[in-house]
Enzyme design. Structure first.
Site, PDB file in Angstrom:
ATOM      1  CB  CYS A 268       6.290  -2.044  16.267  1.00 30.96           C
ATOM      2  SG  CYS A 268       7.958  -1.746  15.644  1.00 30.96           S
TER       3      CYS A 268
ATOM      4  CD  GLU B 105      -2.980  -1.053   2.436  1.00 30.19           C
ATOM      5  OE1 GLU B 105      -3.764  -1.967   2.315  1.00 30.19           O
ATOM      6  OE2 GLU B 105      -2.644  -0.251   3.457  1.00 30.19           O
TER       7      GLU B 105
ATOM      8  CB  CYS C 190       3.070   7.529   3.192  1.00 28.38           C
ATOM      9  SG  CYS C 190       3.464   6.500   4.554  1.00 28.38           S
TER      10      CYS C 190
ATOM     11  N   GLY D 120       6.891  -1.852   6.328  1.00 31.20           N
ATOM     12  CA  GLY D 120       8.280  -2.008   6.301  1.00 31.20           C
ATOM     13  C   GLY D 120       9.055  -1.443   6.789  1.00 31.20           C
TER      14      GLY D 120
HETATM   15  N1  SAH Z   1       9.717   0.682  10.181  1.00 34.96           N
HETATM   16  C1  SAH Z   1       9.784   2.387   9.922  1.00 34.96           C
HETATM   17  C2  SAH Z   1       8.817   2.857   8.711  1.00 34.96           C
HETATM   18  C3  SAH Z   1       7.448   2.972   9.514  1.00 34.96           C
HETATM   19  S1  SAH Z   1       7.020   4.578   9.592  1.00 34.96           S
HETATM   20  C4  SAH Z   1       9.505   2.864  11.262  1.00 34.96           C
HETATM   21  O1  SAH Z   1       9.309   2.376  12.235  1.00 34.96           O
HETATM   22  O2  SAH Z   1      10.019   4.102  11.512  1.00 34.96           O
HETATM   23  C5  SAH Z   1       5.277   4.314  10.180  1.00 34.96           C
HETATM   24  C6  SAH Z   1       5.119   5.096  11.537  1.00 34.96           C
HETATM   25  O3  SAH Z   1       3.926   4.936  12.139  1.00 34.96           O
HETATM   26  C7  SAH Z   1       6.087   4.742  12.612  1.00 34.96           C
HETATM   27  O4  SAH Z   1       6.601   5.613  13.444  1.00 34.96           O
HETATM   28  C8  SAH Z   1       5.309   3.808  13.286  1.00 34.96           C
HETATM   29  O5  SAH Z   1       5.931   3.328  14.790  1.00 34.96           O
HETATM   30  C9  SAH Z   1       4.053   4.385  13.249  1.00 34.96           C
HETATM   31  N2  SAH Z   1       2.791   3.477  13.643  1.00 34.96           N
HETATM   32  C10 SAH Z   1       2.732   2.212  13.543  1.00 34.96           C
HETATM   33  N3  SAH Z   1       1.474   1.736  14.009  1.00 34.96           N
HETATM   34  C11 SAH Z   1       0.871   2.810  14.526  1.00 34.96           C
HETATM   35  C12 SAH Z   1      -0.453   3.146  14.928  1.00 34.96           C
HETATM   36  N4  SAH Z   1      -1.324   2.109  15.103  1.00 34.96           N
HETATM   37  N5  SAH Z   1      -0.727   4.345  15.078  1.00 34.96           N
HETATM   38  C13 SAH Z   1       0.194   5.311  15.118  1.00 34.96           C
HETATM   39  N6  SAH Z   1       1.356   5.104  14.451  1.00 34.96           N
HETATM   40  C14 SAH Z   1       1.594   3.833  14.210  1.00 34.96           C
END
Ligand code: SAH
Length: 354
Positions: A117, A93, A106, A162
Site C-alpha cells: 500500500c 513489532e 496491536c 502484515g
Molecule cells: N494489512 C491489514 C492490517 C494492517 S492494519 C490491513 O491493511 O488492514 C494497519 C492500518 O493502518 C491499515 O488500515 C493501514 O491501511 C493503516 N495505515 C497504514 N499506513 C498508514 C499511515 N502511514 N498512516 C495512517 N494509517 C496507515
C-alpha cells in the site's frame, strides 16, 4: 527425534492431540495452557502440578517462548512499542495502547507485507514470511510483561505488520487461543482482524472465528484505491462491498469497522466523504478516520485540521457512525502504518482501535 513441540502453536483443542503424539496425557493441555496464558509461567520447572517426570519430559520435547526483545520504547501517551526478534533473527513489532478503560494490543502477522500500500511503511519493507501462531501469540506474552502493575490487555487488534488474511490458518489458531476460556479468555467482540480487502478469505475467517472485521478502505473510487491499495486491482470496491453485504454475520447487524486513512489532496474532499457515506450506508458500518501518519517511505501527508474537520462534518451530516482516531505513539514510530521494524533508526506505522 524431531523438532520440539512449540506449545503456543496450538489452541488447547489441537494441543491435546499434539501432546498425545509425544506420549503426554491429552488432559494436560488445559493445565499447560493455564500456566502459560493465565499465569504467565513459561518455565516447565515452575509448573508444579505437572509432576516432576512430566516437567522433565516437557523440557526435553517442548518449547514455550519463541520471541525475544530487541528493545521496547514507551511514548509520552503511554503507548509502548515492542521490537521483537524471531528465533532466526527476523524483527517484528507489536504495540500496546492504553486508554481510559482498556488496553489494546496491536499484533503483527507477517514479517513485512507483500501488499505494498502506497502510504504504509510496512508495505515499503517488502515481504519476508508469515509468522507462526506461536510467534503471533508470543507477542501477547511478551508485551504484557511490559504493562504497569494492575493493567492487563483487554482488546487485541490484528493491525500490526502484515496482512492477516494472507496468513489465515495461523491467525485463526491464534484467535482461538485468545478466545479460549483456559487461555486468554477474551470476549469475541474484543478481538478485531483487519484486512486490506482479501475478498475470498473474509467469509473463511468469519466462518471459523467470531471476531470483529475491519476493512482498510481508504478510497471511494477504484481509480484512487487501485493506486493506494494495489490489491484493489484484483478485488475492486464493488466486489468487496457485495461480499460484505452477503455475510451472514454482517446481515445479523454485527458492524464492520472501516479504516479510512486521510491523505492530503488524495481522498480528503467533501465529495469523498459523501461517496463514502453512500458506499457504506447499506451496511452496519463504523468508520475510523485516521489522518496519515507521516514517514520517510511515503510522500503522503495528513490534511490540514480544517480539511479533516470538514470531512468529519460531512460524514456526520450523512448520519454515519464515525470516529476520528487520534494518533497514538507517533513519537516512537508506533502509529498506524509506521511499523517498519528497523533495528536502528525509525520507520512508520500506527494502530487504530475500533
Ligand atoms: N494489512 C491489514 C492490517 C494492517 S492494519 C490491513 O491493511 O488492514 C494497519 C492500518 O493502518 C491499515 O488500515 C493501514 O491501511 C493503516 N495505515 C497504514 N499506513 C498508514 C499511515 N502511514 N498512516 C495512517 N494509517 C496507515
Amino acid at each position: 527425534m524431531g523438532e520440539p513441540l512449540s506449545l503456543k502453536n496450538h489452541a488447547p483443542e489441537s494441543l491435546r492431540s499434539e501432546l498425545a503424539a509425544i506420549g503426554v496425557e491429552p488432559y494436560r493441555a488445559e493445565q499447560i495452557a493455564n500456566w502459560i496464558y493465565v499465569r504467565g509461567v513459561e518455565d516447565f520447572d515452575a509448573m508444579t502440578d505437572l509432576g516432576r517426570d512430566l516437567r522433565v519430559r516437557l523440557a526435553q520435547l517442548a518449547t514455550t517462548r519463541v520471541l525475544t526483545f530487541v528493545r521496547s520504547e514507551t511514548g509520552a501517551d503511554g503507548t509502548t512499542k515492542g521490537v521483537l526478534r524471531t528465533a532466526e533473527g527476523h524483527v517484528i513489532e507489536a504495540v500496546t495502547i492504553p486508554e481510559e478503560r482498556r488496553t489494546t494490543l496491536c499484533l503483527s502477522t507477517q514479517v513485512g507485507c507483500p501488499l505494498a500500500c502506497s502510504f504504509c511503511a510496512t508495505g515499503a519493507m517488502g515481504f519476508t514470511r508469515n509468522l507462526t501462531t506461536a510467534e503471533i501469540i508470543d507477542q501477547v506474552c511478551r508485551m504484557r510483561e511490559l504493562l504497569p502493575e494492575g493493567q492487563s490487555i483487554t482488546n487485541v487488534v490484528f493491525m500490526g505488520m502484515g496482512e492477516p488474511l494472507l496468513n489465515l490458518p495461523a491467525v485463526v489458531e491464534a484467535v482461538k487461543i485468545l478466545l479460549h476460556p483456559k487461555a486468554f479468555a477474551l470476549a469475541p467482540r474484543r478481538v478485531t482482524v483487519s484486512t486490506a480487502g482479501l475478498v475470498p478469505k473474509i467469509p473463511e475467517l468469519l466462518e471459523q472465528v467470531p471476531v470483529n472485521l475491519a476493512v482498510s478502505l481508504h478510497a471511494t473510487t477504484d481509480a484512487v484505491r487501485d493506486v493506494l491499495v494495489p490489491l484493489n486491482r484484483r478485488f475492486p470496491i464493488r466486489v468487496l462491498m457485495e461480499t460484505l453485504r452477503g455475510l451472514e454475520s454482517i446481515t445479523r447487524r454485527r458492524p464492520v469497522f472501516f479504516e479510512y486513512t486521510l491523505l492530503e489532496g488524495v481522498n480528503d474532499s467533501p465529495e469523498d466523504a459523501r461517496r463514502l457515506a453512500t458506499l457504506l450506508k447499506p451496511l452496519p458500518a463504523k468508520i475510523n478516520v485516521i489522518p496519515m501518519n507521516s514517514h520517510t517511505d511515503s510522500p503522503h501527508r495528513p490534511p490540514a485540521a480544517d480539511v479533516i474537520d470538514r470531512f468529519m462534518a460531512e460524514l456526520a451530516l450523512q448520519r454515519m457512525t464515525v470516529t476520528l482516531r487520534r494518533s497514538r505513539g507517533e513519537d516512537i514510530d508506533a502509529a498506524c502504518g509506521q511499523l517498519a521494524a528497523r533495528e536502528t533508526g525509525s520507520g512508520p506505522r500506527e494502530c487504530s482501535t475500533p
